[in-house]
Design a protein around this motif. Structure first.
Motif, short mmCIF file in Angstrom:
data_model
loop_
_atom_site.label_atom_id
_atom_site.label_comp_id
_atom_site.label_asym_id
_atom_site.label_seq_id
_atom_site.Cartn_x
_atom_site.Cartn_y
_atom_site.Cartn_z
N GLU A 59 -4.10 -6.19 -1.58
CA GLU A 59 -5.23 -5.87 -0.69
C GLU A 59 -6.35 -5.16 -1.47
O GLU A 59 -6.07 -4.48 -2.46
CB GLU A 59 -4.77 -4.89 0.38
CG GLU A 59 -3.77 -5.44 1.36
CD GLU A 59 -4.45 -6.25 2.45
OE1 GLU A 59 -5.31 -5.67 3.14
OE2 GLU A 59 -4.13 -7.44 2.58
N TYR A 60 -7.58 -5.24 -0.93
CA TYR A 60 -8.73 -4.55 -1.54
C TYR A 60 -8.42 -3.06 -1.76
O TYR A 60 -8.61 -2.53 -2.85
CB TYR A 60 -9.96 -4.71 -0.63
CG TYR A 60 -11.15 -3.87 -1.01
CD1 TYR A 60 -12.09 -4.34 -1.94
CD2 TYR A 60 -11.36 -2.59 -0.46
CE1 TYR A 60 -13.19 -3.57 -2.30
CE2 TYR A 60 -12.45 -1.81 -0.83
CZ TYR A 60 -13.36 -2.31 -1.74
OH TYR A 60 -14.45 -1.53 -2.10
N ALA A 87 -14.65 3.67 -3.70
CA ALA A 87 -14.09 2.51 -2.99
C ALA A 87 -12.95 2.90 -2.06
O ALA A 87 -12.74 2.27 -1.03
CB ALA A 87 -13.61 1.47 -4.01
N THR A 88 -12.24 3.96 -2.41
CA THR A 88 -11.07 4.29 -1.59
C THR A 88 -11.31 5.47 -0.64
O THR A 88 -10.70 5.55 0.41
CB THR A 88 -9.85 4.60 -2.49
OG1 THR A 88 -10.17 5.69 -3.36
CG2 THR A 88 -9.45 3.39 -3.31
N ALA A 147 -17.38 -4.56 -9.77
CA ALA A 147 -18.15 -5.65 -9.15
C ALA A 147 -17.65 -5.89 -7.72
O ALA A 147 -18.44 -6.05 -6.79
CB ALA A 147 -18.03 -6.92 -9.99
N GLU A 148 -16.35 -5.86 -7.56
CA GLU A 148 -15.79 -6.08 -6.22
C GLU A 148 -16.23 -4.95 -5.28
O GLU A 148 -16.67 -5.19 -4.15
CB GLU A 148 -14.27 -6.14 -6.28
CG GLU A 148 -13.67 -6.36 -4.90
CD GLU A 148 -12.15 -6.31 -4.89
OE1 GLU A 148 -11.55 -7.22 -4.29
OE2 GLU A 148 -11.56 -5.37 -5.45
N GLN A 165 -8.27 -1.35 -5.37
CA GLN A 165 -9.31 -0.40 -5.75
C GLN A 165 -8.76 0.98 -6.13
O GLN A 165 -9.47 1.81 -6.65
CB GLN A 165 -10.36 -0.29 -4.63
CG GLN A 165 -11.27 -1.51 -4.54
CD GLN A 165 -12.20 -1.63 -5.74
OE1 GLN A 165 -12.61 -0.65 -6.36
NE2 GLN A 165 -12.53 -2.87 -6.11
N LEU A 166 -7.48 1.20 -5.87
CA LEU A 166 -6.85 2.45 -6.30
C LEU A 166 -6.58 2.43 -7.80
O LEU A 166 -6.35 3.46 -8.43
CB LEU A 166 -5.53 2.67 -5.56
CG LEU A 166 -5.63 3.33 -4.18
CD1 LEU A 166 -4.29 3.30 -3.49
CD2 LEU A 166 -6.14 4.77 -4.30
N LYS A 167 -6.60 1.22 -8.36
CA LYS A 167 -6.29 1.10 -9.79
C LYS A 167 -7.45 1.64 -10.64
O LYS A 167 -8.62 1.50 -10.28
CB LYS A 167 -6.03 -0.37 -10.15
CG LYS A 167 -4.71 -0.84 -9.55
CD LYS A 167 -4.35 -2.28 -9.77
CE LYS A 167 -4.87 -3.01 -10.92
NZ LYS A 167 -4.39 -4.38 -11.06
#
Ligand SMILES: Cc1ncc(COP(=O)(O)O)c(C=O)c1O
Length: 504
Positions: free
Chosen positions: A2-3, A280-281, A79-80, A7-9
């Motif tokens: 999942e997004y 993001a998160t 980018a995402e 995005q936690l990475k």
């Protein structure tokens, strides 16, 4: 995946930390070798950990010049998160991003439409590319004491006047948080088949909260640059460039390679990776707090009798939207110029604002601010207001400050002017001649004179006025502004330039 999980990475930060933990023996740059060679006074103050992640190009941590693994992955996640097709990490701020955007779309002699209040890094991009700037003049709102943004109508009119222009670059939001109607400007630009670039130095947070102005990428811009370090948690100099497939990505990559250092800081790049993850998160939650705090501060500042505009100014000419996290505090009610209030806040209250203008100071609210910060600012402002008798003359003078509104005459391309024969002459005698240098009050970094422009009486008087007010003016050789460097080239005479007669 999942997004939210993806995005936690933090691939780059993780790789850098993993490398540091291995404590390998270093026979490579940087010379300080995990900080062991750093003078003790420096290491004692900053701590030792930071040196362990001050790395160089190594297989495990990838290369910014040609990313293949962890930097590539980190940029893809950026980018995402930002809704771009491609994102690029920058270690020389939005400055290098503005230069790269312009160089990737303009060849020498091609026109680019830019706002007159563009940051000097935009002008640097114009000089490096050899492009010819065509200026948009955003409105200066005398009541608010700030320069507003450009309108879609202004952009369309300029395109019609200059159908050969290659691209349009706008600055949105401005330093004071005034946003342009990006979506409509994109529509206009694309209708005329022009590329739309956005200097979004002050907007790396926009994408992550619905109450903030629309971001450039969401609005459909072809490219934008953001100072991650200015508003969110990137380290100073860490920025990002976002692009769509509509631009020549290979050319853009080549130009970034040309401009970038070959020794990019992994501290800066890792901070970009983590800043993106954070936004993001948790961006919405974090920014909600900042927005609420800023709105409360604005209400309290107003209750204390000082102006501090918010969304109520939307709809005035050149104000399509407002980033409410910016507090532009009008100092006129405190009986003093923004410069003076800024000095008092600094010297007497230990509070440093972002910048001072003739009638206001700008306080940037961001994720590290607390209610206590606001409380102290408010207390200081109230005391300043109480203790100072209004200086009507000064208020009248500072209220009249504005950017010169008449279009400057571009006689030479900024590049030709910058690299031509030049001569230093008394500033007053330079009226009518062609400037060979930038003259830029900073902050906020708005050039009032660019290389290649005729020095008018209005511009001269405006510069002298700022000088006498004690404003910091950068860019020019003579810090005292007694002299100015002008183009001293016989070719101009042939072209009808009127300054050669002044040679003595
Ligand atoms: C509108 C604008 N663009 C670009 C820049 C340059 O950004 P950086 O300091 O990240 O190089 C600034 C810096 O103040 C700015 O205000």
């Amino acid at each position: 995946m999942e997004y939210s999980e993806r995005q936690l990475k933090t691939p780059l930060f993780t790789a850098v930390v993993n490398y540091a933990k291995k404590k390998k023996i270093s026979f490579h740059t940087p010379g300080h070798k995990h900080g062991d060679g750093i003078p003790k006074m420096f290491r004692d103050f900053v701590g030792s950990r930071i040196f362990d992640i001050d790395l160089t190009l190594l297989e495990e941590v990838d290369s910014l010049q040609d990313p293949k693994t962890v930097i590539k992955e980190a940029q893809k996640l950026a980018a995402e998160a930002y809704g771009a097709d491609f994102s690029f990490f920058l270690v020389n701020g939005t400055t290098i991003g503005n230069q790269a955007m312009i160089l990737s779309v303009c060849s020498p002699g091609e026109k680019i439409i830019i706002p007159r209040n563009a940051h000097k890094s935009v002008l640097a991009g114009v000089i490096l590319s050899g492009a010819i700037p065509v200026y948009l003049y955003p409105k200066y709102d005398l009541e608010l004491g700030v320069i507003c943004n450009v309108t879609p109508k202004q952009v369309e009119e300029k395109i019609i006047e200059n159908p050969d222009a290659k691209a349009i670059l706008i600055t949105s939001p401005t330093y004071n948080g005034i946003a342009a109607d990006i979506r409509e400007i994109v529509r206009v630009a694309h209708q005329y088949k022009k590329i739309l670039l956005v200097d979004e130095a002050h907007g790396p947070h926009l994408k992550f909260h619905p109450d903030l102005p629309l971001s450039a990428m969401e609005g459909g811009a072809d490219m934008c640059v953001e100072s991650t370090h200015k508003i969110i948690s990137g380290m100073t100099q860490a920025s990002m460039l976002h692009a769509r497939k509509t631009v020549d990505i290979l050319k853009l990559k080549r130009i970034l390679q040309l401009l970038h250092t070959t020794s990019p800081s992994y501290i800066l790049m890792a901070s970009l990776d983590v800043a993106r993850m954070q936004m993001a998160t948790q961006g919405r939650e974090i920014l909600s707090k900042v927005i609420n705090m800023a709105n409360e501060a604005r209400t309290d500042i107003k209750a204390a009798g000082m102006e501090c505009f918010g969304k109520e100014v939307i709809g005035r000419e050149g104000i399509y939207d407002v980033d409410v996290t910016k507090l532009t505090i009008d100092t006129r009610a405190a009986g003093n110029s923004g410069y003076e209030v800024s000095r008092i806040l600094n010297k007497q209250y230990g509070i440093q604002v972002e910048f001072a203008a003739p009638t206001n100071v700008l306080a940037i609210m961001s994720l590290g601010n607390t209610k206590e910060d606001i409380h102290r600012l408010l207390k200081a402002l109230k005391e300043i207001k109480k203790g100072y008798t209004p200086n009507e003359e000064l208020i009248k003078t500072v209220s009249s400050v504005r950017m010169p509104e008449k279009e400057s005459e571009v006689v030479l391309s900024p590049r030709d002017a910058s690299f031509s024969n030049t001569k230093k002459i008394q500033f007053k005698e330079a009226i009518g001649m062609v400037s060979a240098e930038i003259i830029c009050p900073y902050p906020p970094g708005i050039p009032v004179l660019a290389p290649g422009e005729k020095i008018t009486k209005e511009v001269y008087e405006y510069i002298m006025f700022l000088k006498n007010l004690g404003n910091v003016i950068n860019g020019q050789d003579d810090k005292n502004l007694n002299t100015v460097k002008v183009v001293w080239d016989a070719r101009l005479q042939a072209a009808g330039g009127n300054y050669i007669d002044a040679e003595k």
